[in-house]
Design an enzyme around this catalytic site. Sequence first.
Site, PDB file in Angstrom:
ATOM      1  N   ASP A   1       0.870  -1.175   0.000  1.00 34.47           N
ATOM      2  CA  ASP A   1       0.000   0.000   0.000  1.00 34.47           C
ATOM      3  C   ASP A   1       0.910   1.229   0.000  1.00 34.47           C
ATOM      4  O   ASP A   1       2.135   1.116  -0.175  1.00 34.47           O
ATOM      5  CB  ASP A   1      -0.985  -0.039   1.189  1.00 34.47           C
ATOM      6  CG  ASP A   1      -0.315   0.250   2.533  1.00 34.47           C
ATOM      7  OD1 ASP A   1       0.931   0.348   2.595  1.00 34.47           O
ATOM      8  OD2 ASP A   1      -1.054   0.384   3.529  1.00 34.47           O
ATOM      9  N   HIS A   2       0.315   2.402   0.200  1.00 34.48           N
ATOM     10  CA  HIS A   2       1.105   3.643   0.168  1.00 34.48           C
ATOM     11  C   HIS A   2       2.168   3.669   1.271  1.00 34.48           C
ATOM     12  O   HIS A   2       3.257   4.204   1.074  1.00 34.48           O
ATOM     13  CB  HIS A   2       0.176   4.857   0.316  1.00 34.48           C
ATOM     14  CG  HIS A   2      -0.693   4.806   1.536  1.00 34.48           C
ATOM     15  ND1 HIS A   2      -1.722   3.887   1.671  1.00 34.48           N
ATOM     16  CD2 HIS A   2      -0.679   5.518   2.681  1.00 34.48           C
ATOM     17  CE1 HIS A   2      -2.296   4.061   2.848  1.00 34.48           C
ATOM     18  NE2 HIS A   2      -1.684   5.043   3.479  1.00 34.48           N
TER      19      HIS A   2
ATOM     20  N   GLY B   1       2.608  -0.088   6.017  1.00 36.89           N
ATOM     21  CA  GLY B   1       3.336   0.761   6.957  1.00 36.89           C
ATOM     22  C   GLY B   1       3.988  -0.034   8.072  1.00 36.89           C
ATOM     23  O   GLY B   1       5.179   0.098   8.348  1.00 36.89           O
TER      24      GLY B   1
ATOM     25  N   GLY C   1      -1.173  -5.065   8.962  1.00 36.69           N
ATOM     26  CA  GLY C   1      -2.456  -5.168   8.260  1.00 36.69           C
ATOM     27  C   GLY C   1      -2.371  -6.083   7.049  1.00 36.69           C
ATOM     28  O   GLY C   1      -3.225  -6.948   6.835  1.00 36.69           O
TER      29      GLY C   1
ATOM     30  N   HIS D   1      10.966 -23.503   9.209  1.00 41.11           N
ATOM     31  CA  HIS D   1       9.952 -24.158  10.057  1.00 41.11           C
ATOM     32  C   HIS D   1       8.530 -24.052   9.501  1.00 41.11           C
ATOM     33  O   HIS D   1       7.747 -24.989   9.651  1.00 41.11           O
ATOM     34  CB  HIS D   1       9.938 -23.531  11.463  1.00 41.11           C
ATOM     35  CG  HIS D   1      11.191 -23.781  12.235  1.00 41.11           C
ATOM     36  ND1 HIS D   1      11.225 -23.806  13.621  1.00 41.11           N
ATOM     37  CD2 HIS D   1      12.468 -24.015  11.843  1.00 41.11           C
ATOM     38  CE1 HIS D   1      12.452 -24.033  14.037  1.00 41.11           C
ATOM     39  NE2 HIS D   1      13.240 -24.169  12.972  1.00 41.11           N
TER      40      HIS D   1
ATOM     41  N   ARG E   1       7.448   1.446   7.502  1.00 43.05           N
ATOM     42  CA  ARG E   1       7.702   2.483   8.498  1.00 43.05           C
ATOM     43  C   ARG E   1       8.423   1.916   9.718  1.00 43.05           C
ATOM     44  O   ARG E   1       8.559   2.604  10.735  1.00 43.05           O
ATOM     45  CB  ARG E   1       6.379   3.119   8.930  1.00 43.05           C
ATOM     46  CG  ARG E   1       5.660   3.821   7.798  1.00 43.05           C
ATOM     47  CD  ARG E   1       4.262   4.259   8.191  1.00 43.05           C
ATOM     48  NE  ARG E   1       3.567   4.859   7.055  1.00 43.05           N
ATOM     49  CZ  ARG E   1       2.241   4.965   6.953  1.00 43.05           C
ATOM     50  NH1 ARG E   1       1.461   4.525   7.932  1.00 43.05           N
ATOM     51  NH2 ARG E   1       1.708   5.519   5.891  1.00 43.05           N
TER      52      ARG E   1
ATOM     53  N   HIS F   1       7.706 -30.349  11.108  1.00 49.49           N
ATOM     54  CA  HIS F   1       7.281 -29.056  10.551  1.00 49.49           C
ATOM     55  C   HIS F   1       6.193 -29.255   9.496  1.00 49.49           C
ATOM     56  O   HIS F   1       5.228 -28.486   9.432  1.00 49.49           O
ATOM     57  CB  HIS F   1       8.473 -28.290   9.978  1.00 49.49           C
ATOM     58  CG  HIS F   1       9.455 -27.873  11.035  1.00 49.49           C
ATOM     59  ND1 HIS F   1       9.064 -27.246  12.194  1.00 49.49           N
ATOM     60  CD2 HIS F   1      10.803 -28.004  11.114  1.00 49.49           C
ATOM     61  CE1 HIS F   1      10.126 -26.991  12.943  1.00 49.49           C
ATOM     62  NE2 HIS F   1      11.200 -27.458  12.313  1.00 49.49           N
TER      63      HIS F   1
ATOM     64  N   ARG G   1       2.910 -29.874  11.293  1.00 44.80           N
ATOM     65  CA  ARG G   1       2.337 -28.648  11.880  1.00 44.80           C
ATOM     66  C   ARG G   1       1.726 -27.756  10.799  1.00 44.80           C
ATOM     67  O   ARG G   1       0.668 -27.146  11.003  1.00 44.80           O
ATOM     68  CB  ARG G   1       3.430 -27.893  12.662  1.00 44.80           C
ATOM     69  CG  ARG G   1       3.818 -28.641  13.926  1.00 44.80           C
ATOM     70  CD  ARG G   1       5.132 -28.178  14.508  1.00 44.80           C
ATOM     71  NE  ARG G   1       5.570 -29.110  15.561  1.00 44.80           N
ATOM     72  CZ  ARG G   1       6.798 -29.159  16.049  1.00 44.80           C
ATOM     73  NH1 ARG G   1       7.753 -28.362  15.587  1.00 44.80           N
ATOM     74  NH2 ARG G   1       7.116 -30.025  16.994  1.00 44.80           N
TER      75      ARG G   1
HETATM   76  C1  RB5 Z   1      -1.659   3.080   6.390  1.00 42.34           C
HETATM   77  O1  RB5 Z   1      -1.643   4.330   6.997  1.00 42.34           O
HETATM   78  C2  RB5 Z   1      -1.355   1.995   7.413  1.00 42.34           C
HETATM   79  O2  RB5 Z   1      -2.435   1.843   8.260  1.00 42.34           O
HETATM   80  C3  RB5 Z   1      -1.021   0.695   6.709  1.00 42.34           C
HETATM   81  O3  RB5 Z   1       0.045   0.890   5.851  1.00 42.34           O
HETATM   82  C4  RB5 Z   1      -0.618  -0.457   7.598  1.00 42.34           C
HETATM   83  O4  RB5 Z   1       0.385  -0.080   8.487  1.00 42.34           O
HETATM   84  C5  RB5 Z   1      -1.700  -1.205   8.241  1.00 42.34           C
HETATM   85  O5  RB5 Z   1      -1.496  -2.169   8.979  1.00 42.34           O
END
Ligand code: RB5
Length: 142
Positions: free
Chosen positions: A7-8, A65, A69, A97, A108, A133, A136
Amino acid sequence: MIAIGSDHGGYALKQEVIKHLEKKGIEYQDFGCYNEDSCDYPVYAKLVTKEITEGNCEKGILICGTGIGISIAANKVPGIRAALCTDCFCAEATRQHNDANVLCLGGRVVGAGLALKIVDTFLDTPFSNDERHMRRICLIEQ
Ligand code: RB5
């Protein structure tokens, strides 16, 4: 063939990873996003994991980031074992594993230098093929 997506929040690191793969002559396909405009990480998790479950790509790299997510989204897909790694020890262990087929990174969280070492470790480490492994991993899908 490596499927890659972000994503961005992961876009800048993805560009570094792509440059690195190109330098090493590793084939990849970039499934977006293609700029830093705000977008939704599950979209890219779905695009990349589809390539793996359909057998078009052997592994994937997903970056948002935090990496959290996009790993949650990827792990919803049967047959996908996505590992969020912040160090080389985990990248090596998850291949040995868990036979992880997707590496998740936080753009980030980790700097490019470390991220590229993690990518190399993930791509270069084979699954152990140990019976325990394999057992599992099979249990995950049941
Ligand atoms: C985007 O701002 C951020 O929420 C996304 O990149 C990520 O870190 C989500 O888990």
